[in-house]
Motif scaffolding. Structure first.
Motif, PDB file in Angstrom:
ATOM      1  N   LEU D 128       0.805  -1.072  -0.118  1.00  0.00           N
ATOM      2  CA  LEU D 128       0.073   0.168   0.069  1.00  0.00           C
ATOM      3  C   LEU D 128       0.793   1.304  -0.189  1.00  0.00           C
ATOM      4  O   LEU D 128       0.545   2.271  -0.631  1.00  0.00           O
ATOM      5  N   LEU D 185      -5.290   0.660   4.727  1.00  0.00           N
ATOM      6  CA  LEU D 185      -5.924   0.557   3.697  1.00  0.00           C
ATOM      7  C   LEU D 185      -6.880   1.753   3.405  1.00  0.00           C
ATOM      8  O   LEU D 185      -7.232   2.477   2.701  1.00  0.00           O
ATOM      9  N   ILE D 226      -8.346   4.778 -11.563  1.00  0.00           N
ATOM     10  CA  ILE D 226      -8.212   3.538 -11.511  1.00  0.00           C
ATOM     11  C   ILE D 226      -7.106   3.259 -12.587  1.00  0.00           C
ATOM     12  O   ILE D 226      -6.262   2.639 -12.395  1.00  0.00           O
ATOM     13  N   THR D 227      -7.351   4.101 -13.767  1.00  0.00           N
ATOM     14  CA  THR D 227      -6.318   3.757 -14.872  1.00  0.00           C
ATOM     15  C   THR D 227      -4.881   4.103 -14.506  1.00  0.00           C
ATOM     16  O   THR D 227      -3.795   3.635 -14.677  1.00  0.00           O
ATOM     17  N   ASN D 230      -3.419   1.628 -12.200  1.00  0.00           N
ATOM     18  CA  ASN D 230      -2.998   0.369 -12.889  1.00  0.00           C
ATOM     19  C   ASN D 230      -1.513   0.961 -13.263  1.00  0.00           C
ATOM     20  O   ASN D 230      -0.782  -0.108 -13.174  1.00  0.00           O
ATOM     21  N   GLU D 241      -4.775  -8.671  -3.889  1.00  0.00           N
ATOM     22  CA  GLU D 241      -5.659  -7.950  -3.314  1.00  0.00           C
ATOM     23  C   GLU D 241      -5.857  -6.537  -3.151  1.00  0.00           C
ATOM     24  O   GLU D 241      -6.780  -5.835  -3.400  1.00  0.00           O
ATOM     25  N   CYS D 242      -4.542  -5.878  -2.707  1.00  0.00           N
ATOM     26  CA  CYS D 242      -4.512  -4.699  -2.373  1.00  0.00           C
ATOM     27  C   CYS D 242      -4.869  -3.720  -3.575  1.00  0.00           C
ATOM     28  O   CYS D 242      -5.283  -2.714  -3.324  1.00  0.00           O
ATOM     29  N   VAL D 244      -6.747  -4.487  -6.196  1.00  0.00           N
ATOM     30  CA  VAL D 244      -8.265  -4.495  -6.745  1.00  0.00           C
ATOM     31  C   VAL D 244      -9.046  -3.891  -5.546  1.00  0.00           C
ATOM     32  O   VAL D 244     -10.061  -3.143  -5.802  1.00  0.00           O
ATOM     33  N   LEU D 245      -8.578  -4.183  -4.245  1.00  0.00           N
ATOM     34  CA  LEU D 245      -9.359  -3.237  -3.404  1.00  0.00           C
ATOM     35  C   LEU D 245      -9.244  -1.663  -3.531  1.00  0.00           C
ATOM     36  O   LEU D 245     -10.261  -1.077  -3.187  1.00  0.00           O
ATOM     37  N   GLU D 247      -8.749  -0.074  -6.157  1.00  0.00           N
ATOM     38  CA  GLU D 247      -9.362   0.158  -7.508  1.00  0.00           C
ATOM     39  C   GLU D 247     -10.946   0.339  -7.138  1.00  0.00           C
ATOM     40  O   GLU D 247     -11.605   1.305  -7.547  1.00  0.00           O
ATOM     41  N   HIS D 248     -11.360  -0.652  -6.116  1.00  0.00           N
ATOM     42  CA  HIS D 248     -12.783  -0.579  -6.000  1.00  0.00           C
ATOM     43  C   HIS D 248     -12.872   0.753  -5.198  1.00  0.00           C
ATOM     44  O   HIS D 248     -14.014   1.288  -4.948  1.00  0.00           O
ATOM     45  N   LEU D 251     -13.469   3.685  -7.398  1.00  0.00           N
ATOM     46  CA  LEU D 251     -14.689   3.489  -8.140  1.00  0.00           C
ATOM     47  C   LEU D 251     -15.774   3.565  -7.318  1.00  0.00           C
ATOM     48  O   LEU D 251     -16.952   4.298  -7.852  1.00  0.00           O
ATOM     49  N   MET D 266     -18.377  -1.916  -0.952  1.00  0.00           N
ATOM     50  CA  MET D 266     -18.429  -3.235  -0.673  1.00  0.00           C
ATOM     51  C   MET D 266     -17.704  -4.141   0.347  1.00  0.00           C
ATOM     52  O   MET D 266     -17.755  -5.246   0.696  1.00  0.00           O
ATOM     53  N   PHE D 267     -16.744  -3.103   1.144  1.00  0.00           N
ATOM     54  CA  PHE D 267     -16.053  -3.556   2.256  1.00  0.00           C
ATOM     55  C   PHE D 267     -16.105  -2.482   3.225  1.00  0.00           C
ATOM     56  O   PHE D 267     -16.477  -1.213   2.761  1.00  0.00           O
TER      57      PHE D 267
END
Lengths: 326, 326, 326, 326, 326, 326
Positions: D128, D185, D226-227, D230, D241-242, D244-245, D247-248, D251, D266-267
């Motif tokens: 992170l 996070l 997000i891009t 990436n 995982e970190c 996509v977390l 990214e989410h 978003l 969603m978390f």
């Protein structure tokens, strides 16, 4: 023989009385003979019976008709059954009390129809008189027993007349508060606003709606009402503003596009019709729910109202019941 | 001297008559003397005047009051102005026709108040009688001239009484169609449902709303109505079901959360109140728009209705006017 | 005797320990003698028992109370049953661990109440101090065990205190980031914002909500909170801006009419209260769902959130758990 | 020479000081010589000037830069104009107080950046740490002065840093109430959540947004964020995982599709980020509106809040100001 | 041996043929030996079988694969079961007709892929050619059998290719009506618009979607499509307008935020893509429902369409079937 | 004499050519003689002229007609005016290029009507042929120049034919992709779907809509289309399924109640009609906006689309223009 309602029946009782045919199907027994399997009902419940050795040439009776029946109550596979000894379709002479067999409007169809015709007679505007009578003619005899809906408000035998005549009374009182409204136009709108339902739904003579018609599904009673009105206009030769005003009242009486009216009410009588309609539907629903709910308690959530309903204790108190003698 | 309305005034005319003070502000002229700048109006328009050499010790009159004034019409910078020769505040003795000065309810406040008190007198339920009278007492004298809204329906002097008494008549007719409703509860609900507006808006005696109050902004008339009802209950010692029923009728009379009611109407009288309220508001708006629209034409889009309104030719035809003598 | 939880019980086991009365009904056995049918539970499950030969003069114990019970596990019609040999209601002396019997807030009610009282003590504004204490007095003893909701967030014994004290901590941190907020007003709003729930729901002492009250149905906790605040203001003699500000904070704390607030938050402390409330509710829900979902997996769709919830693997990784010692 | 703000300037005054170039356009005078028409401003207003005889080879200065200027105030066609005698672009050495020229964040960019870097330094999760630093690197130098929005909240120089660092403080306090959240996070999400705005809007160095970029229009800062993430992941070699977390979190931080997030949080950390973001935006807006509204009064309707805002008297009372020394 | 479909099987029949493994789980029989419990299916139904004495070292076959099986139909506990005598996994050589086993696209994957590649070959714009091919490469082999959805439209083996190639044909016809559209851009958008679904859902080789992936849940196929496009751009070295245009087409092809697109289509080809997509999805659904509904009848209410669907008699009449030979 | 467009005219120029009458009003000059005040226009602008000494017996020409006019450009009160020397109404023989005068469909009405009649000729179903021709007969001659809307898409002379014929081409292509659709039904639906607009709006011969008709306001073109269809059915004697199917296609072609369709499309051809309609409307709007926006730039926010529109550079690049020769 004492008279029982269906919910009072017990094994080994004798029964004689009037019941309604809910369904009737011809079948074959294990020996290959025809019999008819019928479900019979009154307002309190439903019971099955078999009529053995059916003459293959006899027509199976249509559902929705009252019959006179005599027999004994038996139990089969844990469920009560009526062993029929004698039966026949009812005739006028039986003077069957339909209200004991199905949910009915509180007044006779004849009385309600007369109220409607008296209202029309009182119109000063001859064109509106002709159009309204033309619409009643198209509606025809089924109006006598048609319900106003499958579920929801006035879902009862002659419910459409019940709804229409209560709305007539509301409209008449409204005219005393807002005398600038055009009386004929408002009353004509009330009388014809839901006649298209007769083409929208399939109902048997008990006011039980089994399905929607093809017209009902694809067009709905608002639009079918308008095309009927066009027929009535052509047959009576009426033209001009009053035709399009009534077309608009039919189209807009649900008030908003969300409830099926592509146009909102755009003149005062159309607006009044919409609110009279919704008020009568809601008061009818409220009464039905309140009647089923004990005083001082809340009903379950009522789907069509999206809320629970409270039955005030005050309704049944000494001073709350002052209107009940009216 | 002939009597003119403001919109008829022209340069060099003489004017004597009653006008309403719209605004009045003390200022200083170029020599340092006090003068008062006033805007005066009747129903047809507004005109400015200056009252020179104002005695600094005199209080400037409040807006909203009628005055008697005499003077000459002059033109200044292209706009008409009234040169005042003589003026005084009106008294009861002048018997000023307020209706010529501002938009007023069609009946006198006294008559409407009497109708309300007669309705309360007819209650059988003593608790509801006490609570309703308690609410009227809290509302106080301003009820006589308070409007029902800043814009929209019944935005007129005594509009709140106008709205309430028309609703009372609607409620009475409703009770003949649905006699199972509790009469006292419904009428009590009608009478108190909008009294909280007196705490919600700032209105002068002409029924002109200039702003919302702090209570109106932060709580609204529904909630302030409830807290007033609680006061009335405490002062009269009434407790029990009828208090919470009235609280609910106040809270739910806008019908949906979208329109400010956190709870929908949950018993029949609350439901009836909601529809009577909306029907009277709508019919009042419809009449106002129709009156302003020529027969056979459509209005512009009406913001509060989100539609254009049609004025039927039928309203003014031979057979359409049958109700107008009522 | 070893101690078992209800879900560990099997046929023929002996059981002795504390259980909670979920329901208790007096009935008659086939010989006409009274017995009591009880359902008993701990956090892990529920078991039925019958207490035979009940003395008809003894009162049946209320549900929601812990009892001490001893007996044997039997099977009847495929379901386990406890044959009770001895039982009694618990007393303070038993020091029952309620947390083993029902879902409870993680802290003791006493500690949470003390935190609230310390916050009030720290107010500089005496009026807000009086009003807040007045509200606590009206809430009374039930605040100790009342949940914050029937389902959703903080549906647990003392959940209302849990929610309120977590919000107090959030509010205190907020004040360090936005020091221009009025501390007393914000804290007072937090403390009283949900106290009306005690009048809205029926809860037994375990924090189990069985239904809504009549007040809850017809008015809701926002409005009942306001009328309670009015009582508190009258009893303490407090008047002025701070009363209407708190009324508004109660009314607006759900943020939007769609969620029950007829007015949106209209000053900064009311806005802050709304977001602190929603944040604490959501974090509580998120924690509950995450705890029930294996790390690295998604929950089923959660109705109140309208989405599935992911439990990050990172939560349980070496570096993810750094906060867990706090 | 005394120092004036732009709104204090009057005809014939002398002016010397720092102003900001709002616009600068090269034009030709009546003799065909080049001159530059500039609009200059500080926080209090704007004034026009012409710089005659511009050397055609000199570049016209970009808008958004501070200049030092000396001259006399003249009036031309009824508007004040600055006749420039001497001017130059500012340098670091001038130590211009940008806050006097435009609306700025209350802290220096350097301090806020340091706070962010200290937060990153404290992460235990190296992945992170790398991703967050990678995102800061992509954001680049413009982060120092970028605003958080064109209008609405934190529309000021360095507003993006202001918003981010206040959110960091909120996040840290949140972690003390909900210690089960993953600290790294959540903080990483806070730091990167709005960095995509640097690619979404066109802002000059004063934090003034003139338009949206093509990327901003067609994709928005959520997707461009997000891009960018990436890219950062690829450059730092971080996977798993970190990524996509985060990214989410990018978003979903607007919470609902209606506000631009195709996925809801969603978390738990994503949920927390969303509420921290909205809370800081709202409190910033509330402060700005309250500051502009007199105590005891309501603002006009605020478009972004869809309501009027009240400035409590209590804020400025003896006991209301207790937090202001913080 | 005659070939039967699963729905034709009856007790004591012999069966030999191809079936699909729906599930396969290793269990232990009462003697402790391993056996495998399998559910096998074709398009008409499902049947259970047990394969006794499973060699514990053998791997249990994955679901989604076709097997060849021989055995006898038995009845066990009232349900049919296949007693397997011989079985093996299928090979290419079997030339299994997958269409008999599961719902498949009407054309072969090879043919559809070829149509897509021919479309790309015809591009004049080399950059769009590279990006589109890059996206196909990332999609990889699973594109051959991937469905377009779990339920709803094109939920079948190779449904994604079916949907894409029908859209290509729609796009080509559209270009003849609107020749000003950029052909390459529109076709490229069609080809790549749903490729992200391969990362969004978990599907076996039969096109049966069992769940969503973590990426699918947290980001969705629109955003994952964009990050794949970024990869393709980097690998092919393409930059400039065409990249951001395709990013936007991916992001906006659901049309509205309510359906998952944070940006609406903002240029003509993006708009066209959106409508082609929805049209093909709807026509596919309409066909499926119509095929299942008898001519002249209405379907049940279809959840995804929120309406009932009518199958016109005209479809099967002499003159209605004129297109069926196409 | 050289030919100028209106926007090219300057003082003292001579003008001779065709212009359109926008408005024409007879007035009296200072001596009491009649003159006609006309506004004349072509596609580029509008100019006023006076025709002095009008013969009081001559009829003032209707707006919407082209005239031939000769005169000189003068300036009056700062605005250009045409001093008319000679003028006359145009005749067929003039072969006026309407497209130079107003926005017109790109094809001639004759060609488009022929396309429609050829489509009808190709029907196999005689009933649909009769109904469609019957509807065209009711629409009458105005169809030649009627626009499809007042604003929005196809707001141009013959726009209704333009919209209808482009939809016919879309429908034909659709039938190649979905050959199971009933061709006659779909094409008949396309041809008649908007014919009711001729009764809904008031348009002059230039395709300029000045207002909605009474029918348009009170019923709309969907319902008026249905009542026209009923007339056509009665006149042609067609009955049965095809009538109600077409009624439904008219009623449902706006897709949702929110957009004016009380019923959603309930069979495949109705569904297809809806999407073809929306697609053609949108592509027409997109083209108009793109044409007005420079390549590489964004339009202002387009009200009917609720978004800004981008004009891709790619449209005008070497490889982007490949379709333009079609």
């Amino acid at each position: 023989m004492e008279s029982y309602t269906v919910c009072q029946l017990q094994k080994d009782m004798r029964f004689e009385g009037f019941l309604l045919i809910r369904s009737a199907d011809k079948r074959k027994d294990s020996k290959g003979s025809d019999y008819v399997d019928m479900n019979l009902s009154d307002r309190t419940g439903e019971i099955n019976c078999k009529i053995w050795n059916w003459n293959p040439d006899d027509e199976v009776p249509e559902s929705g008709q009252p019959i006179k029946v005599r027999g004994t109550i038996q139990e089969y596979n844990g469920r009560l059954q009526l062993r029929v000894e004698k039966w026949r379709l009812c005739t006028e002479a039986d003077e069957v009390d339909m209200n004991a067999l199905v949910s009915c409007a509180p007044r006779k169809p004849e009385d309600m129809l007369q109220q409607i015709h008296e209202a029309i007679e009182s119109f000063r505007n001859e064109d509106l008189k002709k159009l309204t009578l033309g619409m009643l003619k198209i509606a025809g005899d089924r109006l006598r027993w048609f319900p106003a809906a499958q579920r929801m408000h006035h879902a009862e035998r002659s419910g459409l007349l019940h709804h229409t005549t209560d709305m007539l009374r509301l409209a008449e009182s409204l005219l005393t508060v807002y005398p600038w409204l055009n009386r004929d136009l408002l009353l004509a709108g009330v009388i014809i606003h839901d006649l298209g339902k007769i083409d929208e739904m399939k109902s048997d003579m008990t006011g039980n709606v089994t399905d929607y018609t093809m017209d009902g599904q694809l067009l709905g009673h608002l639009v079918r009402g308008i095309t009927n009105l066009n027929k009535a206009a052509e047959e009576t030769g009426v033209t001009g503003e009053c035709v399009v005003l009534l077309e608009h009242m039919l189209l807009s009486h649900h008030g908003e596009s969300e409830y099926g009216s592509p146009k909102p009410p755009m003149f005062a009588e159309a607006e009044a019709l919409h609110w009279i309609d919704i008020m009568d539907a809601r008061m009818n629903t409220m009464k039905a729910v309140t009647d089923k709910t004990p005083a001082g308690a809340f009903s379950e959530k009522i789907f069509s109202l999206d809320r629970r309903v409270y039955h005030p204790l005050m309704h049944s108190s000494e001073f709350g019941s002052q209107n009940s003698e009216l």
